[in-house]
Design a protein around this motif. Sequence first.
Motif, PDB file in Angstrom:
ATOM      1  N   GLY A  78       0.788  -1.221   0.000  1.00 42.61           N
ATOM      2  CA  GLY A  78       0.000   0.000   0.000  1.00 42.61           C
ATOM      3  C   GLY A  78       0.819   1.268   0.000  1.00 42.61           C
ATOM      4  N   LYS A  79       2.126   1.180   0.079  1.00 45.30           N
ATOM      5  CA  LYS A  79       2.951   2.380   0.085  1.00 45.30           C
ATOM      6  C   LYS A  79       3.356   2.725  -1.341  1.00 45.30           C
ATOM      7  N   SER A  80       3.601   3.994  -1.564  1.00 46.66           N
ATOM      8  CA  SER A  80       4.014   4.425  -2.891  1.00 46.66           C
ATOM      9  C   SER A  80       5.450   3.982  -3.152  1.00 46.66           C
ATOM     10  N   ASP A  81       5.832   3.991  -4.430  1.00 46.35           N
ATOM     11  CA  ASP A  81       7.189   3.600  -4.802  1.00 46.35           C
ATOM     12  C   ASP A  81       8.218   4.535  -4.182  1.00 46.35           C
ATOM     13  N   LYS A  82       7.857   5.818  -4.066  1.00 45.21           N
ATOM     14  CA  LYS A  82       8.778   6.794  -3.479  1.00 45.21           C
ATOM     15  C   LYS A  82       9.038   6.471  -2.013  1.00 45.21           C
ATOM     16  N   GLN A  83       7.987   6.139  -1.269  1.00 49.74           N
ATOM     17  CA  GLN A  83       8.151   5.788   0.140  1.00 49.74           C
ATOM     18  C   GLN A  83       8.967   4.507   0.289  1.00 49.74           C
ATOM     19  N   THR A  84       8.730   3.546  -0.592  1.00 49.06           N
ATOM     20  CA  THR A  84       9.468   2.291  -0.541  1.00 49.06           C
ATOM     21  C   THR A  84      10.947   2.523  -0.807  1.00 49.06           C
ATOM     22  N   LYS A  85      11.264   3.366  -1.795  1.00 47.91           N
ATOM     23  CA  LYS A  85      12.660   3.666  -2.107  1.00 47.91           C
ATOM     24  C   LYS A  85      13.330   4.377  -0.936  1.00 47.91           C
ATOM     25  N   GLU A  86      12.620   5.304  -0.316  1.00 52.84           N
ATOM     26  CA  GLU A  86      13.176   6.020   0.837  1.00 52.84           C
ATOM     27  C   GLU A  86      13.458   5.061   1.989  1.00 52.84           C
ATOM     28  N   MET A  87      12.560   4.113   2.218  1.00 53.80           N
ATOM     29  CA  MET A  87      12.763   3.153   3.298  1.00 53.80           C
ATOM     30  C   MET A  87      13.941   2.221   2.993  1.00 53.80           C
ATOM     31  N   ARG A  88      14.105   1.840   1.737  1.00 49.66           N
ATOM     32  CA  ARG A  88      15.221   0.956   1.360  1.00 49.66           C
ATOM     33  C   ARG A  88      16.563   1.653   1.543  1.00 49.66           C
ATOM     34  N   LYS A  89      16.600   2.972   1.398  1.00 51.00           N
ATOM     35  CA  LYS A  89      17.843   3.721   1.610  1.00 51.00           C
ATOM     36  C   LYS A  89      18.282   3.651   3.069  1.00 51.00           C
ATOM     37  N   MET A  90      17.337   3.400   3.951  1.00 48.87           N
ATOM     38  CA  MET A  90      17.633   3.364   5.381  1.00 48.87           C
ATOM     39  C   MET A  90      17.989   1.962   5.878  1.00 48.87           C
ATOM     40  N   LYS A  91      18.097   1.002   4.959  1.00 47.94           N
ATOM     41  CA  LYS A  91      18.423  -0.369   5.343  1.00 47.94           C
ATOM     42  C   LYS A  91      19.792  -0.406   6.028  1.00 47.94           C
ATOM     43  N   PRO A  92      19.885  -1.066   7.185  1.00 48.04           N
ATOM     44  CA  PRO A  92      21.166  -1.110   7.894  1.00 48.04           C
ATOM     45  C   PRO A  92      22.133  -2.113   7.267  1.00 48.04           C
ATOM     46  N   TYR A  93      23.386  -1.711   7.153  1.00 48.52           N
ATOM     47  CA  TYR A  93      24.457  -2.563   6.643  1.00 48.52           C
ATOM     48  C   TYR A  93      25.588  -2.553   7.655  1.00 48.52           C
ATOM     49  N   ARG A  94      26.136  -3.723   7.942  1.00 46.13           N
ATOM     50  CA  ARG A  94      27.281  -3.831   8.843  1.00 46.13           C
ATOM     51  C   ARG A  94      28.530  -4.020   8.005  1.00 46.13           C
ATOM     52  N   THR A  95      29.516  -3.172   8.206  1.00 46.11           N
ATOM     53  CA  THR A  95      30.759  -3.254   7.452  1.00 46.11           C
ATOM     54  C   THR A  95      31.743  -4.158   8.185  1.00 46.11           C
ATOM     55  N   TYR A  96      32.859  -4.461   7.516  1.00 47.44           N
ATOM     56  CA  TYR A  96      33.861  -5.338   8.115  1.00 47.44           C
ATOM     57  C   TYR A  96      34.516  -4.738   9.345  1.00 47.44           C
ATOM     58  N   CYS A  97      34.489  -3.418   9.467  1.00 46.27           N
ATOM     59  CA  CYS A  97      35.079  -2.803  10.660  1.00 46.27           C
ATOM     60  C   CYS A  97      34.163  -2.979  11.875  1.00 46.27           C
ATOM     61  N   GLY A  98      32.910  -3.401  11.647  1.00 46.56           N
ATOM     62  CA  GLY A  98      31.980  -3.658  12.740  1.00 46.56           C
ATOM     63  C   GLY A  98      30.951  -2.563  12.953  1.00 46.56           C
ATOM     64  N   CYS A  99      31.046  -1.476  12.186  1.00 45.51           N
ATOM     65  CA  CYS A  99      30.094  -0.372  12.324  1.00 45.51           C
ATOM     66  C   CYS A  99      28.847  -0.635  11.479  1.00 45.51           C
ATOM     67  N   TRP A 100      27.767  -0.008  11.887  1.00 46.48           N
ATOM     68  CA  TRP A 100      26.502  -0.097  11.158  1.00 46.48           C
ATOM     69  C   TRP A 100      26.245   1.227  10.455  1.00 46.48           C
ATOM     70  N   TYR A 101      25.850   1.153   9.187  1.00 48.87           N
ATOM     71  CA  TYR A 101      25.559   2.330   8.366  1.00 48.87           C
ATOM     72  C   TYR A 101      24.204   2.148   7.697  1.00 48.87           C
ATOM     73  N   HIS A 102      23.564   3.265   7.344  1.00 46.72           N
ATOM     74  CA  HIS A 102      22.410   3.208   6.446  1.00 46.72           C
ATOM     75  C   HIS A 102      22.942   2.944   5.040  1.00 46.72           C
ATOM     76  N   LYS A 103      22.158   2.293   4.214  1.00 45.17           N
ATOM     77  CA  LYS A 103      22.602   1.960   2.862  1.00 45.17           C
ATOM     78  C   LYS A 103      22.998   3.216   2.092  1.00 45.17           C
ATOM     79  N   SER A 104      22.200   4.252   2.149  1.00 44.00           N
ATOM     80  CA  SER A 104      22.506   5.470   1.395  1.00 44.00           C
ATOM     81  C   SER A 104      23.767   6.148   1.924  1.00 44.00           C
ATOM     82  N   CYS A 105      23.958   6.154   3.231  1.00 42.85           N
ATOM     83  CA  CYS A 105      25.166   6.757   3.818  1.00 42.85           C
ATOM     84  C   CYS A 105      26.407   5.977   3.416  1.00 42.85           C
ATOM     85  N   LEU A 106      26.317   4.651   3.461  1.00 41.89           N
ATOM     86  CA  LEU A 106      27.453   3.815   3.099  1.00 41.89           C
ATOM     87  C   LEU A 106      27.777   3.953   1.618  1.00 41.89           C
ATOM     88  N   ASN A 107      26.743   4.039   0.782  1.00 39.28           N
ATOM     89  CA  ASN A 107      26.967   4.218  -0.649  1.00 39.28           C
ATOM     90  C   ASN A 107      27.707   5.525  -0.918  1.00 39.28           C
TER      91      ASN A 107
END
Length: 138
Positions: free
Chosen positions: A55-84
């Motif tokens: 039920g969410k728009s494509d824009k909202q879905t894309k914005e939420m996917r940018k906030m997906k957490p990623y753990r790097t090899y150094c052990g820190c957690w980043y948002h996908k967009s920040c890490l990119n």
Amino acid sequence: TGGTITPQPSLYVLVTFLIQKVKGLVVETCPCCNKRVLPVCPDKLESIYSSSSSGKSDKQTKEMRKMKPYRTYCGCWYHKSCLNTLLTEPPFGIECPNFNYGRRVFHPEWPGDVKQLEREWAAKQARMREVEDAMMFL
């Protein structure tokens, strides 16, 4: 007893990891934007990982996917967009801001070769200049 030790399966190692690493994830902040890595609302977290837009728009879905957490090899957690942004824009080969001993920020979904990252960034900049030049002629 020839001096060899056979490994014994144990849940202790797994439980220790879960307590030390995953429990702290709730309050972990992204080193780039200093915002919480996980959203406060569990429904938002579900929408980050769900395959349907529910039920969410494509824009909202894309914005939420940018906030997906990623753990790097150094052990820190980043948002996908920040890490990119951190890994694909200069300066390349940046060291982790949370460690004083020069651990480089790395994730397997992004190229690790600094030369390749420099070439890709230069090509992107050249494309942008070409588009700007074309816009000036129109």
